[in-house]
Design a protein around this motif. Structure first.
Motif, PDB file in Angstrom:
ATOM      1  N   ARG A  27      -4.182 -84.154  46.422  1.00  0.00           N
ATOM      2  CA  ARG A  27      -4.341 -82.769  46.087  1.00  0.00           C
ATOM      3  C   ARG A  27      -3.407 -81.957  46.907  1.00  0.00           C
ATOM      4  N   ARG A  28      -3.048 -82.341  47.975  1.00  0.00           N
ATOM      5  CA  ARG A  28      -1.780 -81.514  48.811  1.00  0.00           C
ATOM      6  C   ARG A  28      -0.699 -81.619  48.006  1.00  0.00           C
ATOM      7  N   LYS A  29      -0.504 -82.219  47.164  1.00  0.00           N
ATOM      8  CA  LYS A  29       0.919 -82.292  46.358  1.00  0.00           C
ATOM      9  C   LYS A  29       0.735 -81.519  45.455  1.00  0.00           C
ATOM     10  N   LEU A  30      -0.425 -80.742  45.090  1.00  0.00           N
ATOM     11  CA  LEU A  30      -0.435 -79.651  44.082  1.00  0.00           C
ATOM     12  C   LEU A  30       0.247 -78.415  44.606  1.00  0.00           C
ATOM     13  N   PRO A  31       0.958 -77.701  43.815  1.00  0.00           N
ATOM     14  CA  PRO A  31       1.533 -76.578  44.184  1.00  0.00           C
ATOM     15  C   PRO A  31       0.468 -75.411  44.591  1.00  0.00           C
ATOM     16  N   ALA A  32       0.891 -74.453  45.684  1.00  0.00           N
ATOM     17  CA  ALA A  32      -0.001 -73.435  45.852  1.00  0.00           C
ATOM     18  C   ALA A  32       0.029 -72.302  44.984  1.00  0.00           C
ATOM     19  N   VAL A  33      -0.950 -71.406  44.500  1.00  0.00           N
ATOM     20  CA  VAL A  33      -1.237 -70.746  43.593  1.00  0.00           C
ATOM     21  C   VAL A  33       0.262 -69.563  43.661  1.00  0.00           C
ATOM     22  N   GLN A  34       0.389 -69.197  44.889  1.00  0.00           N
ATOM     23  CA  GLN A  34       1.444 -68.221  44.962  1.00  0.00           C
ATOM     24  C   GLN A  34       2.877 -68.744  44.553  1.00  0.00           C
ATOM     25  N   LYS A  35       3.117 -69.988  44.711  1.00  0.00           N
ATOM     26  CA  LYS A  35       4.134 -70.657  44.562  1.00  0.00           C
ATOM     27  C   LYS A  35       4.375 -70.680  42.955  1.00  0.00           C
ATOM     28  N   ILE A  36       3.145 -70.961  42.466  1.00  0.00           N
ATOM     29  CA  ILE A  36       3.126 -71.127  40.952  1.00  0.00           C
ATOM     30  C   ILE A  36       3.632 -69.735  40.294  1.00  0.00           C
ATOM     31  N   TRP A  37       2.951 -68.713  40.752  1.00  0.00           N
ATOM     32  CA  TRP A  37       3.298 -67.409  40.175  1.00  0.00           C
ATOM     33  C   TRP A  37       4.592 -66.973  40.180  1.00  0.00           C
ATOM     34  N   ARG A  38       5.674 -67.434  41.403  1.00  0.00           N
ATOM     35  CA  ARG A  38       6.741 -67.319  41.717  1.00  0.00           C
ATOM     36  C   ARG A  38       7.615 -67.897  40.711  1.00  0.00           C
ATOM     37  N   ALA A  39       7.184 -69.172  40.227  1.00  0.00           N
ATOM     38  CA  ALA A  39       7.795 -70.075  39.340  1.00  0.00           C
ATOM     39  C   ALA A  39       7.796 -69.775  37.821  1.00  0.00           C
ATOM     40  N   PRO A  41       7.744 -67.879  34.129  1.00  0.00           N
ATOM     41  CA  PRO A  41       8.690 -67.135  33.412  1.00  0.00           C
ATOM     42  C   PRO A  41       8.450 -65.513  33.619  1.00  0.00           C
ATOM     43  N   GLU A  42       9.321 -64.517  33.770  1.00  0.00           N
ATOM     44  CA  GLU A  42       9.299 -63.400  33.941  1.00  0.00           C
ATOM     45  C   GLU A  42      10.164 -62.559  32.917  1.00  0.00           C
ATOM     46  N   PRO A  43       9.467 -61.800  32.020  1.00  0.00           N
ATOM     47  CA  PRO A  43       8.107 -61.391  31.868  1.00  0.00           C
ATOM     48  C   PRO A  43       7.241 -62.675  31.422  1.00  0.00           C
ATOM     49  N   LEU A  44       5.952 -62.531  31.518  1.00  0.00           N
ATOM     50  CA  LEU A  44       5.079 -63.522  31.180  1.00  0.00           C
ATOM     51  C   LEU A  44       4.883 -63.271  29.661  1.00  0.00           C
ATOM     52  N   PRO A  45       4.949 -64.229  28.729  1.00  0.00           N
ATOM     53  CA  PRO A  45       4.622 -64.452  27.419  1.00  0.00           C
ATOM     54  C   PRO A  45       3.196 -63.876  26.789  1.00  0.00           C
ATOM     55  N   VAL A  46       2.295 -64.004  27.602  1.00  0.00           N
ATOM     56  CA  VAL A  46       0.747 -63.312  27.425  1.00  0.00           C
ATOM     57  C   VAL A  46       0.504 -62.515  28.622  1.00  0.00           C
ATOM     58  N   PRO A  47      -0.631 -61.664  28.458  1.00  0.00           N
ATOM     59  CA  PRO A  47      -1.061 -60.931  29.484  1.00  0.00           C
ATOM     60  C   PRO A  47      -1.505 -61.805  30.516  1.00  0.00           C
ATOM     61  N   SER A  48      -1.336 -61.041  31.880  1.00  0.00           N
ATOM     62  CA  SER A  48      -1.625 -62.178  33.140  1.00  0.00           C
ATOM     63  C   SER A  48      -2.842 -62.743  33.490  1.00  0.00           C
ATOM     64  N   TYR A  49      -3.996 -61.892  32.770  1.00  0.00           N
ATOM     65  CA  TYR A  49      -5.238 -62.187  32.906  1.00  0.00           C
ATOM     66  C   TYR A  49      -5.433 -63.498  32.471  1.00  0.00           C
ATOM     67  N   TRP A  50      -4.813 -64.074  31.226  1.00  0.00           N
ATOM     68  CA  TRP A  50      -4.827 -65.267  30.767  1.00  0.00           C
ATOM     69  C   TRP A  50      -4.201 -66.371  31.399  1.00  0.00           C
ATOM     70  N   PRO A  73       2.122 -83.878  38.830  1.00  0.00           N
ATOM     71  CA  PRO A  73       3.551 -83.723  38.394  1.00  0.00           C
ATOM     72  C   PRO A  73       4.274 -82.622  39.240  1.00  0.00           C
ATOM     73  N   PRO A  74       5.711 -82.415  38.754  1.00  0.00           N
ATOM     74  CA  PRO A  74       6.367 -81.484  39.633  1.00  0.00           C
ATOM     75  C   PRO A  74       6.085 -79.786  39.205  1.00  0.00           C
ATOM     76  N   LEU A  75       6.435 -79.000  39.873  1.00  0.00           N
ATOM     77  CA  LEU A  75       5.842 -77.669  39.799  1.00  0.00           C
ATOM     78  C   LEU A  75       6.354 -77.304  38.204  1.00  0.00           C
ATOM     79  N   THR A  76       7.648 -77.726  37.613  1.00  0.00           N
ATOM     80  CA  THR A  76       7.861 -77.063  36.295  1.00  0.00           C
ATOM     81  C   THR A  76       7.128 -77.701  35.166  1.00  0.00           C
TER      82      THR A  76
END
Ligand SMILES: *Cc1c(COP(=O)(O)O)cnc(C)c1O
Length: 481
Positions: A27-39, A41-50, A73-76
């Motif tokens: 589980r430690r191999k899972l990326p942190a939520v903040q790291k996911i947000w940074r990775a 795409p910008e802009p997000l294709p759907v509202p950030s709520y979803w 799996p890897p972050l991407t």
């Protein structure tokens, strides 16, 4: 159990401890939520709520898999999954589908489709203010019933008309207002269940009227009604056997015979028509009386649906004698089951189309009026395009079949059609294909028959054909992956 619990606990704890250790490593191999947000795409294709919800869902899924020893799996890849999930979540729950079932008034798929022109009128009314309850000629409060009442009465030849939320509500208010605390005489063969929880005996109970059944399932005679009539009889009711037929040794009273009885004993007569066809219909040697014919027979009150054979929006239409309709309009329940401005607009326009002789342009009647030959030509072109785009082992055929009216209207009526039939070479792929089509966007609803997937183009608008084609090709590719 009790005396064993200590042993259970310590053993569980020990096993738990080593599982937890391995699991937490994965589980430690899972990326942190903040790291996911940074990775992402910008802009997000759907509202950030979803996206937020999708991150939770996807991470939970991978935590679960980690518990079973699967490496994340890897972050991407995780980000791709999140975006895909967010897209899925962002789709509304109630959305359009392609109906390839050939069932025209498909209750589960929304019954009658409405035309562009009518929806434009609905849109204009809904987006602004309207004459919903305003009388322009006197500059004062008006009644929402007035918009459709006159046109409806004109169309079916009745004295008066009113509209409520659906036909179930129409039956409920009529029974309650006319016969609460009194007996309603109905033939046993007409105590129908329409679907969902609409059963005549139950609606009767809810209305406060007392059910007085007469006759047998297959036969009811005039003398049965006569024997049932007493000083507490408030109504004679006839219910259209919408979704079934009793065939063979049968007898029921015609509308006219029931009206004669009602007149003789001074008791009002009501008929719940269910579908309520406007222009007399004869298909497959089954004839359906028009609302006008029923009204002309002298029935005091007739109820039918707006979105069955009328081909309009969901509504319950009540037509009949002014005295009774006025009583219904004043009945307190009327307020609880009234229709909104969008429905009223769609219904007023639908009725006007009938008056103007344009009803054949309603989508329902356009579908109904296509001949088997018309459909064959469409099916032939469609299957040719399909053959050109499909790779892999699969047979594509055209077969003779039958479309259905649906909506409990004219059961057993079979309308000849031609269907496109897809048969994957592995039979298990048929169910998979059906599922992928259901999961597609737009979803395609088709039916499986004898290991083939069947598409009836009668209920696919010509403007939807290319979308259907693309969706089938996509689903087939997914099956072959
Ligand atoms: C369909 C039907 C109803 C219910 O009509 P809704 O518009 O679905 O509420 C009631 N009675 C009969 C005979 C019907 O066929």
């Amino acid at each position: 159990m009790m005396f064993n619990s200590h042993a259970y606990y310590s053993r569980g704890y020990y096993l738990g401890a080593c599982v937890v250790k391995e699991e937490s490593d994965l589980r430690r191999k899972l990326p942190a939520v903040q790291k996911i947000w940074r990775a992402l795409p910008e802009p997000l294709p759907v509202p950030s709520y979803w996206v937020d919800r999708a991150i939770d869902d996807v991470l939970n899924r991978w935590r679960d898999k980690a518990r079973h020893g699967q490496t994340p799996p890897p972050l991407t890849v995780i980000c791709d999954e999140i975006i895909q999930e967010a897209r899925k979540l962002s789709r509304p729950s109630l959305r359009p589908v392609l109906n390839a079932t050939g069932v025209m008034i498909h209750t589960n798929l929304g019954r009658s489709p409405l035309p562009d022109e009518i929806m434009e009128a609905v849109k204009t009314v809904a987006m602004g203010y309207s004459t919903l309850e305003y009388d322009l000629s006197h500059g004062r409060r008006g009644s929402r019933h007035d918009h459709v009442a006159q046109a409806l009465a004109e169309l079916v030849g009745s004295e008066a008309a009113m509209v409520v939320n659906n036909n179930a509500a129409a039956v409920l208010i009529a029974l309650s207002a006319i016969a609460r605390g009194k007996e309603v005489v109905v033939s046993r063969g007409e105590l129908v269940e329409i679907g969902g929880s609409f059963r005549i005996p139950e609606v009767m109970a809810l209305s406060g009227a007392l059910l007085h059944e007469v006759g047998a399932t297959n036969k009811t005679h005039a003398r049965d009604y006569v024997a049932a009539i007493n000083e507490n009889t408030g109504l004679l009711l006839k219910v259209h056997q919408s979704n079934f037929r009793v065939i063979g040794f049968t007898k029921g009273l015609s509308t006219r015979e029931l009206v004669d009885l009602g007149r003789r004993y001074g008791i009002p007569v009501m008929e719940d028509l269910g579908s309520g066809v406007i222009n007399p219909l004869q298909i497959d040697n089954v004839s359906e009386p028009s609302v006008k014919e029923i009204v002309q027979a002298g029935v005091d009150i007739v109820t039918f649906s707006g979105d069955k054979l009328l081909g309009g929006p969901q509504a319950g239409i009540i037509v009949g004698k002014t005295e009774i309709i006025d009583q219904l309009k004043k009945y307190p329940l009327a307020r609880a089951i009234r229709v909104d401005k969008m429905t009223l607009t769609a219904l007023e326009h639908t009725i006007r189309w009938y008056l103007e002789g344009r009803a054949h342009l309603l989508p329902l009647w356009q579908m109904m009026n296509q001949t088997a030959e018309d459909i064959y030509q469409r099916a032939r072109l469609f299957s040719e395009s399909l053959r050109q785009q499909v790779v892999g082992p699969m047979s594509i055929d055209i077969q003779q079949d039958f479309s259905q009216i649906g909506g409990g209207s004219m059961p057993g009526t079979r309308i000849p059609t031609y269907v496109v039939s897809l048969t994957p070479s592995h039979s298990k792929d048929t169910a998979l294909l059906e599922r992928y089509l259901r999961e597609a966007d737009p979803p395609v609803i088709a039916r499986i028959s004898h290991g083939s997937l069947i598409f009836d183009l009668r209920t696919i608008f010509p403007s939807q054909e290319s979308q259907l084609l693309a969706t089938i090709v996509m689903a087939l590719n997914r099956v072959q992956e």
